[in-house]
Enzyme design. Structure first.
Site, PDB file in Angstrom:
ATOM      1  N   HIS A 155       0.819  -1.209   0.000  1.00 20.05           N
ATOM      2  CA  HIS A 155       0.000   0.000   0.000  1.00 20.05           C
ATOM      3  C   HIS A 155       0.858   1.266   0.000  1.00 20.05           C
ATOM      4  O   HIS A 155       0.369   2.352  -0.328  1.00 20.05           O
ATOM      5  CB  HIS A 155      -0.928   0.000   1.218  1.00 20.05           C
ATOM      6  CG  HIS A 155      -2.292   0.531   0.922  1.00 20.05           C
ATOM      7  ND1 HIS A 155      -2.518   1.568   0.042  1.00 20.05           N
ATOM      8  CD2 HIS A 155      -3.521   0.172   1.382  1.00 20.05           C
ATOM      9  CE1 HIS A 155      -3.815   1.829  -0.021  1.00 20.05           C
ATOM     10  NE2 HIS A 155      -4.441   0.992   0.777  1.00 20.05           N
ATOM     11  N   ASP A 381      -7.154 -10.147 -19.663  1.00 23.38           N
ATOM     12  CA  ASP A 381      -7.045 -11.434 -20.364  1.00 23.38           C
ATOM     13  C   ASP A 381      -5.572 -11.773 -20.567  1.00 23.38           C
ATOM     14  O   ASP A 381      -4.855 -11.080 -21.279  1.00 23.38           O
ATOM     15  CB  ASP A 381      -7.765 -11.333 -21.708  1.00 23.38           C
ATOM     16  CG  ASP A 381      -7.774 -12.650 -22.472  1.00 23.38           C
ATOM     17  OD1 ASP A 381      -7.106 -13.609 -22.036  1.00 23.38           O
ATOM     18  OD2 ASP A 381      -8.447 -12.723 -23.522  1.00 23.38           O
TER      19      ASP A 381
END
Length: 443
Positions: A155, A381
């Protein structure tokens, strides 16, 4: 289910990072982040037309395209340095890339009840960020040829927008379309300068020996349209009421209504609650920031639910929608007026610290939402087609993550609650009426 790691590699940028880019200072908002890893898990079925395709060949292409992607996302391949001012050393030490095999079918995982141990084994990550890779990717290949990709990012280097942009770019590169990637910007620290007064000391979290459960509740497009209609029915003709509530707002309101009413049944009275929600600040602030800015540029907004919006001691759905929508509108208007970096840093710091005090000291009356909608997580994809499911990594604390479903229009709500709360939440008539669900047990 057995998860066997086949190999681990460190993948470095295909082109060395120029010397003048080797130090990336953290912004004042980066410094506010807890030094942990956040993660998403994407689940892929193998496409029928790809049957027989060589798996090692696919994995090699994923590794090769990851190296190409790191050339433009060069801070991801660096290391977080705490000494000497807190910065990212863009030293090209690389990201961790793990290949594992799983003796399971993809539908067993998507529709089954995996526990925390399984989710952890599908997406391993370091316990400390200092000195370790900032990005850890685990590619799990299943017996059926399906795939589960666990992606973890520190983070300190970015928010969910950054993580999504990185994964979107990697998938584009994997398809051989590197030229289509929009180059990221890492210039936020020049706008939100880190000062000594920005540094924070985190409180110790409130640890409780309790068991949590995670469920995925699916709100399809028709259910959300119905919720919007219910929220706006019989409203007066005021400027505020003329605004149509968003998908996120009506789903959040329904979940909030259920949780507040469950708590009322448990305690015999309607107690005060705080609803918190993450807000991506890109394109919502008055000052100019570079397009496609990577790093942390979000805030946490909150509103206290008043007992005045209850009917017969129960929280009313329409009033919950109105309260949450007003919170979002007011926050958007407030941040739109911000034209200076220091002012924004101060507002975000105050909001973040207030939120973390609630999280780390007592979560009893907190309902925390994180919206990951509109980040394009279902478009990635890698040769297996688009993911059948995208979800967060498991967490053993109360949390609600909202993610677009694959049908584009619905929302998957990943809700984590204590066991007794989850039982009642699943039985809530309106939750049952508007959702379908699958269960994940979290130890």
């Amino acid at each position: 289910m057995k998860v066997e790691v086949q190999w681990k590699k460190v993948v470095k940028p295909s082109t060395p990072t120029p010397h003048h880019r080797q130090i990336l200072k953290l912004s004042s908002i980066d410094e506010l982040q807890v030094p942990n890893y956040v993660g998403i898990i994407s689940y892929y079925r193998d496409k029928a037309e790809n049957t027989g395709v060589d798996i090692p060949e696919r994995l090699h292409r994923m590794e090769e395209s990851l190296s190409e992607t790191l050339t433009i996302f060069y801070p991801m391949a660096g290391r977080y340095i705490e000494d000497g001012g807190c910065f990212i050393d863009c030293n090209d030490h690389g990201v961790e890339f793990v290949h594992a095999k799983v003796d399971a079918q993809i539908d067993e995982i998507i529709h089954g009840e995996p526990d925390l141990d399984l989710l952890d084994r599908l997406s391993k990550f370091p316990t400390e960020v200092v000195g370790n890779p900032l990005v850890v990717i685990q590619v799990n290949v299943l017996e059926c040829g399906g795939l589960v990709i666990g992606l973890r990012i520190s983070h300190k280097i970015g928010d969910m927008y950054t993580m999504a942009m990185f994964m979107n770019s990697w998938a584009t590169a994997c398809q051989g379309n590197m030229h289509e990637i929009v180059r990221p910007s890492f210039e936020l620290s020049s706008i939100f300068t880190l000062k000594e007064s920005s540094r924070v000391t985190w409180l110790e979290p409130c640890i409780r020996d309790e068991k949590f459960f995670m469920h995925r509740f699916r709100f399809d497009g028709k259910a959300i349209s119905k919720l919007k209609s219910l929220a706006t029915a019989d409203m007066t003709d005021s400027p505020a009421n003329s605004l149509q509530p968003s998908r996120v707002e009506v789903v959040s309101a329904l979940i909030t209504r259920a949780l507040v009413n469950i708590d009322r049944s448990k305690h015999g009275k309607l107690r005060s609650f705080v609803v918190c929600m993450t807000m991506n600040l890109r394109e919502k602030i008055g000052l100019t920031v570079p397009a496609n800015s990577c790093g942390n540029l979000y805030t946490v907004i909150a509103v206290q639910l008043s007992r005045a919006i209850a009917d017969d001691s129960n929280l009313v759905f329409k009033e919950a929608v109105s309260t949450i929508s007003e919170m979002v509108r007011n926050s958007r208007a407030r941040y739109a007026r911000v034209v200076e970096g220091e002012e924004l840093s101060t507002i975000v710091k105050d909001s973040t610290m207030d939120f973390m005090k609630l999280v780390f000291t007592s979560e009893e009356n907190l309902i925390p939402f994180s919206s990951w909608c509109r980040f394009g997580l279902h478009k990635n994809d890698f040769g297996w087609g688009r993911p059948a499911l995208v979800g967060p990594a498991a967490a053993n604390f109360r949390s609600i993550f909202l993610i677009d479903d694959e049908d584009n229009g619905g929302i998957d709500a990943w809700v984590t609650l204590k066991e007794d709360e989850m039982i009642l939440f699943k039985q809530d008539p309106e939750i049952q009426a508007f959702t379908s669900l699958s269960e994940i047990e979290v130890a």
